[in-house]
Design an enzyme around this catalytic site. Structure first.
Site, short mmCIF file in Angstrom:
data_model
loop_
_atom_site.label_atom_id
_atom_site.label_comp_id
_atom_site.label_asym_id
_atom_site.label_seq_id
_atom_site.Cartn_x
_atom_site.Cartn_y
_atom_site.Cartn_z
N GLN A 163 -4.90 -1.89 9.59
CA GLN A 163 -4.82 -3.19 8.91
C GLN A 163 -5.46 -4.29 9.77
O GLN A 163 -5.18 -4.40 10.96
CB GLN A 163 -3.35 -3.52 8.60
CG GLN A 163 -3.14 -4.77 7.77
CD GLN A 163 -3.69 -4.67 6.34
OE1 GLN A 163 -3.81 -3.59 5.77
NE2 GLN A 163 -4.03 -5.81 5.77
N LYS A 187 0.84 -1.21 0.00
CA LYS A 187 0.00 0.00 0.00
C LYS A 187 0.87 1.25 0.00
O LYS A 187 0.60 2.22 -0.72
CB LYS A 187 -0.97 -0.04 1.19
CG LYS A 187 -2.07 -1.09 1.00
CD LYS A 187 -2.88 -1.41 2.25
CE LYS A 187 -3.79 -2.62 1.96
NZ LYS A 187 -4.57 -3.09 3.12
N ASP A 223 -11.20 2.81 4.26
CA ASP A 223 -11.49 1.37 4.17
C ASP A 223 -12.99 1.11 4.08
O ASP A 223 -13.41 -0.01 3.79
CB ASP A 223 -10.96 0.66 5.42
CG ASP A 223 -9.73 -0.17 5.14
OD1 ASP A 223 -9.61 -0.68 4.02
OD2 ASP A 223 -8.91 -0.31 6.06
#
Ligand code: GUN
Length: 323
Positions: free
Chosen positions: A126, A82, A149
């Site tokens: 994450q 990422k 997200d």
């Protein structure tokens, strides 16, 4: 005479389609391989162009903060990828790592700090978090305008309700939707089967398919005779994390098969000692399906491309001073 679908993955879209359509006229069908790597690369160049336009218009550089808690090796690899992608398109990225022993309070305090940091437009925590951390409380704490997200309950809630618009939708399902539309265009009226009901993939994907007027069946670990469901699917998305579990005789001829599985299986012939495999028995399924995604090089790169898009969107939402 017919080639294995895997051999086609390097062909341009046009050539692959022509080859595969003509091969379908023969009895032995070979699927078109959906090249997620190539599609994601073209999205990344669009994102890079958008970043340029933002900067030309006096916006600050879009910024993404990642939060990695603990030592999960796969998570580390994903987070690194990422950051690399951010760098490539001109997004600033800030990596925060906390030990597996970090307390709930420490994780929440970091998220609060990032909410208030004007350089940070998107926050990505994450998953999975270590078992002692309450994921729900962490996600609730992310400012909804920075929830790139799309996991905040407000964004998921809006996704689930007709007539409401989430600010962000989760990246992997968004990538799957993009690939489906790229392969077959309008999805309205199709029958889709989603295997897996996780908060990250299966559940939000089912909601997104519903919004596209698809008839959706969600299968999970309690589903009986899974293959009876999958055989009806015009679109089959597997996100269960079981290597090569989806077999050729589970597939409706011509179906679009999207493989979200990403498992490491031991392979001592590889330098790193393992290889990455999807949920789908690729060669077998490619003989029946109309379209198929490979692993790696299918959905994975799309997740990152969607994250970059969401981060630029967050920078636009937050405006000139990042507030
Ligand atoms: N773990 C696996 N996929 C994802 C994702 O898309 N976002 C986050 N934050 N964690 C993940």
């Amino acid at each position: 005479m017919l080639k294995d679908a895997r051999e086609l993955s390097g062909y341009s879209d046009r050539i692959r389609k022509d080859f595969c359509f003509s091969s379908r006229e023969n009895v032995d069908m070979t699927a078109t391989v959906i090249n997620g790597r190539m599609i994601a690369a073209s999205i990344r160049s669009e994102v890079a162009a958008e970043v340029h336009i933002l900067l030309d218009n006096g916006y600050p550089k879009p910024g993404l903060a990642t939060v990695l808690v603990g030592e999960n090796p796969a998570s580390k690899v994903h987070v690194q990828a990422k950051h690399r992608a951010c760098q490539e398109v001109g997004i600033e990225s800030f990596g925060y790592e906390l030990p597996a022993t970090a307390s709930q309070q420490e994780v929440e305090a970091l998220v609060k700090r990032l909410n208030e940091d004007p350089r940070v437009h998107g926050i990505l925590v994450q998953m999975p978090l270590p078992s002692g951390i309450d994921e729900e409380r962490v996600l609730n704490g992310i400012r909804v305008e920075k929830d790139v997200d799309g996991f905040h309950p407000l964004n998921i809630g809006r996704l689930a309700q007709k007539g409401r618009e989430p600010l962000f939708v989760p990246c992997t399902p968004a990538g799957v939707m993009y690939l489906l539309r790229h392969a077959i265009g309008d999805l309205q009226g199709k029958r889709a089967v989603v295997i897996g009901r996780s908060n990250i993939v299966g559940m939000p994907l089912a909601l997104m398919l519903l919004r596209a007027n698809v008839t959706v069946t969600v299968c999970h670990s309690y589903t009986r005779r899974l293959e009876e469901h999958t055989r009806m699917a015009d679109v089959l998305v597997s996100a269960m994390g079981k290597p090569a579990a989806v077999r050729g005789d589970w597939i409706k001829p011509g179906a679009v098969v999207i493989d979200v599985g990403f498992s490491r299986v031991e392979d001592l012939s590889q330098k790193r000692g393992y290889r990455l495999v999807g949920d789908v028995a690729f060669e077998e399924v490619a003989r029946v399906a109309g379209y198929i995604t490979p692993v790696p090089g299918g959905v994975g790169p799309m997740t990152i491309a969607m994250l970059l898009k969401n981060t630029v969107r967050a920078a636009k939402i937050l405006g000139h001073n990042g507030e």
